[in-house]
Design a protein around this motif. Sequence first.
Motif, PDB file in Angstrom:
ATOM      1  N   LEU A 143      26.258  49.038  45.222  1.00  0.00           N
ATOM      2  CA  LEU A 143      26.184  47.605  44.929  1.00  0.00           C
ATOM      3  C   LEU A 143      27.227  47.214  43.886  1.00  0.00           C
ATOM      4  O   LEU A 143      28.007  46.279  44.086  1.00  0.00           O
ATOM      5  CB  LEU A 143      24.782  47.237  44.438  1.00  0.00           C
ATOM      6  N   ARG A 144      27.268  47.930  42.795  1.00  0.00           N
ATOM      7  CA  ARG A 144      28.212  47.636  41.711  1.00  0.00           C
ATOM      8  C   ARG A 144      29.657  47.785  42.189  1.00  0.00           C
ATOM      9  O   ARG A 144      30.512  46.942  41.933  1.00  0.00           O
ATOM     10  CB  ARG A 144      27.933  48.575  40.542  1.00  0.00           C
ATOM     11  N   GLU A 145      29.924  48.882  42.917  1.00  0.00           N
ATOM     12  CA  GLU A 145      31.283  49.155  43.365  1.00  0.00           C
ATOM     13  C   GLU A 145      31.770  48.123  44.384  1.00  0.00           C
ATOM     14  O   GLU A 145      32.903  47.657  44.308  1.00  0.00           O
ATOM     15  CB  GLU A 145      31.329  50.553  43.984  1.00  0.00           C
ATOM     16  N   LEU A 146      30.911  47.763  45.327  1.00  0.00           N
ATOM     17  CA  LEU A 146      31.304  46.793  46.351  1.00  0.00           C
ATOM     18  C   LEU A 146      31.506  45.404  45.746  1.00  0.00           C
ATOM     19  O   LEU A 146      32.437  44.696  46.126  1.00  0.00           O
ATOM     20  CB  LEU A 146      30.262  46.752  47.469  1.00  0.00           C
ATOM     21  N   GLU A 147      30.673  45.028  44.788  1.00  0.00           N
ATOM     22  CA  GLU A 147      30.861  43.743  44.102  1.00  0.00           C
ATOM     23  C   GLU A 147      32.210  43.703  43.396  1.00  0.00           C
ATOM     24  O   GLU A 147      32.918  42.707  43.461  1.00  0.00           O
ATOM     25  CB  GLU A 147      29.743  43.500  43.085  1.00  0.00           C
ATOM     26  N   GLU A 148      32.569  44.790  42.723  1.00  0.00           N
ATOM     27  CA  GLU A 148      33.855  44.845  42.021  1.00  0.00           C
ATOM     28  C   GLU A 148      35.023  44.747  42.999  1.00  0.00           C
ATOM     29  O   GLU A 148      36.008  44.062  42.731  1.00  0.00           O
ATOM     30  CB  GLU A 148      33.970  46.134  41.193  1.00  0.00           C
ATOM     31  N   LEU A 149      34.914  45.417  44.136  1.00  0.00           N
ATOM     32  CA  LEU A 149      35.977  45.345  45.140  1.00  0.00           C
ATOM     33  C   LEU A 149      36.112  43.935  45.709  1.00  0.00           C
ATOM     34  O   LEU A 149      37.222  43.445  45.914  1.00  0.00           O
ATOM     35  CB  LEU A 149      35.716  46.349  46.268  1.00  0.00           C
ATOM     36  N   LEU A 150      34.976  43.280  45.969  1.00  0.00           N
ATOM     37  CA  LEU A 150      35.016  41.911  46.498  1.00  0.00           C
ATOM     38  C   LEU A 150      35.611  40.951  45.472  1.00  0.00           C
ATOM     39  O   LEU A 150      36.339  40.026  45.833  1.00  0.00           O
ATOM     40  CB  LEU A 150      33.617  41.465  46.916  1.00  0.00           C
ATOM     41  N   LYS A 151      35.331  41.165  44.195  1.00  0.00           N
ATOM     42  CA  LYS A 151      35.918  40.328  43.149  1.00  0.00           C
ATOM     43  C   LYS A 151      37.418  40.578  43.041  1.00  0.00           C
ATOM     44  O   LYS A 151      38.204  39.651  42.892  1.00  0.00           O
ATOM     45  CB  LYS A 151      35.254  40.610  41.797  1.00  0.00           C
ATOM     46  N   LYS A 152      37.800  41.846  43.125  1.00  0.00           N
ATOM     47  CA  LYS A 152      39.206  42.211  43.017  1.00  0.00           C
ATOM     48  C   LYS A 152      40.028  41.589  44.156  1.00  0.00           C
ATOM     49  O   LYS A 152      41.155  41.154  43.951  1.00  0.00           O
ATOM     50  CB  LYS A 152      39.342  43.739  43.060  1.00  0.00           C
ATOM     51  N   ALA A 153      39.424  41.522  45.342  1.00  0.00           N
ATOM     52  CA  ALA A 153      40.110  40.947  46.512  1.00  0.00           C
ATOM     53  C   ALA A 153      39.970  39.416  46.547  1.00  0.00           C
ATOM     54  O   ALA A 153      40.473  38.781  47.463  1.00  0.00           O
ATOM     55  CB  ALA A 153      39.545  41.548  47.795  1.00  0.00           C
ATOM     56  N   LYS A 154      39.248  38.861  45.575  1.00  0.00           N
ATOM     57  CA  LYS A 154      39.019  37.410  45.471  1.00  0.00           C
ATOM     58  C   LYS A 154      38.260  36.851  46.670  1.00  0.00           C
ATOM     59  O   LYS A 154      38.507  35.747  47.132  1.00  0.00           O
ATOM     60  CB  LYS A 154      40.331  36.659  45.259  1.00  0.00           C
ATOM     61  N   ILE A 155      37.323  37.639  47.177  1.00  0.00           N
ATOM     62  CA  ILE A 155      36.464  37.198  48.269  1.00  0.00           C
ATOM     63  C   ILE A 155      35.217  36.527  47.721  1.00  0.00           C
ATOM     64  O   ILE A 155      34.694  35.598  48.306  1.00  0.00           O
ATOM     65  CB  ILE A 155      36.097  38.402  49.183  1.00  0.00           C
ATOM     66  N   ILE A 156      34.758  37.010  46.557  1.00  0.00           N
ATOM     67  CA  ILE A 156      33.677  36.324  45.849  1.00  0.00           C
ATOM     68  C   ILE A 156      34.208  35.904  44.489  1.00  0.00           C
ATOM     69  O   ILE A 156      35.184  36.476  43.985  1.00  0.00           O
ATOM     70  CB  ILE A 156      32.386  37.174  45.710  1.00  0.00           C
ATOM     71  N   ASP A 157      33.561  34.924  43.903  1.00  0.00           N
ATOM     72  CA  ASP A 157      33.984  34.418  42.602  1.00  0.00           C
ATOM     73  C   ASP A 157      33.659  35.445  41.528  1.00  0.00           C
ATOM     74  O   ASP A 157      32.545  35.971  41.475  1.00  0.00           O
ATOM     75  CB  ASP A 157      33.275  33.085  42.307  1.00  0.00           C
ATOM     76  N   GLY A 158      34.608  35.721  40.665  1.00  0.00           N
ATOM     77  CA  GLY A 158      34.444  36.741  39.638  1.00  0.00           C
ATOM     78  C   GLY A 158      33.690  36.291  38.409  1.00  0.00           C
ATOM     79  O   GLY A 158      33.541  37.037  37.460  1.00  0.00           O
ATOM     80  N   HIS A 159      33.172  35.075  38.375  1.00  0.00           N
ATOM     81  CA  HIS A 159      32.483  34.571  37.172  1.00  0.00           C
ATOM     82  C   HIS A 159      30.998  34.641  37.320  1.00  0.00           C
ATOM     83  O   HIS A 159      30.413  34.393  38.271  1.00  0.00           O
ATOM     84  CB  HIS A 159      32.906  33.138  36.871  1.00  0.00           C
TER      85      HIS A 159
END
Length: 123
Positions: free
Chosen positions: A107-123
């Motif tokens: 969960l933590r790793e996939l969230e970080e990857l999605l944020k890094k790719a700007k697919i989800i909002d990082g805030h």
Amino acid sequence: MGLPKAQRLRNRKDYRAVYDRGIRCYSPNLTLIALNAKQNEICASPTASMFGISISKKVSKKAVVRNRIKRQIKGIIRSQGKAIAPGWKIVIVVKPKAIECKYEHFLRELEELLKKAKIIDGH
């Protein structure tokens, strides 16, 4: 429970497009390859993001283990569904080291990857 058909990458052509033109983000256990379908004119209207999970026999020879990892990743995708921007084609590649991971770590790793790719909002 799997992902709805509208959210699955199902054919070789889609996977090939993502692998060839997608952006890549890496973590110790997962690799995320994402292609923004809107920018690459694959589809005219933004639809729900589509996902594919690639896990080879290098991760584990046992199908039971590979399927457990896939179920965990699908569960994370379903839980993050509202936050994921529409119009993306995403392939998640599982690395052999991932066999030791628990759900929370994925969960933590996939969230970080999605944020890094700007697919989800990082805030």
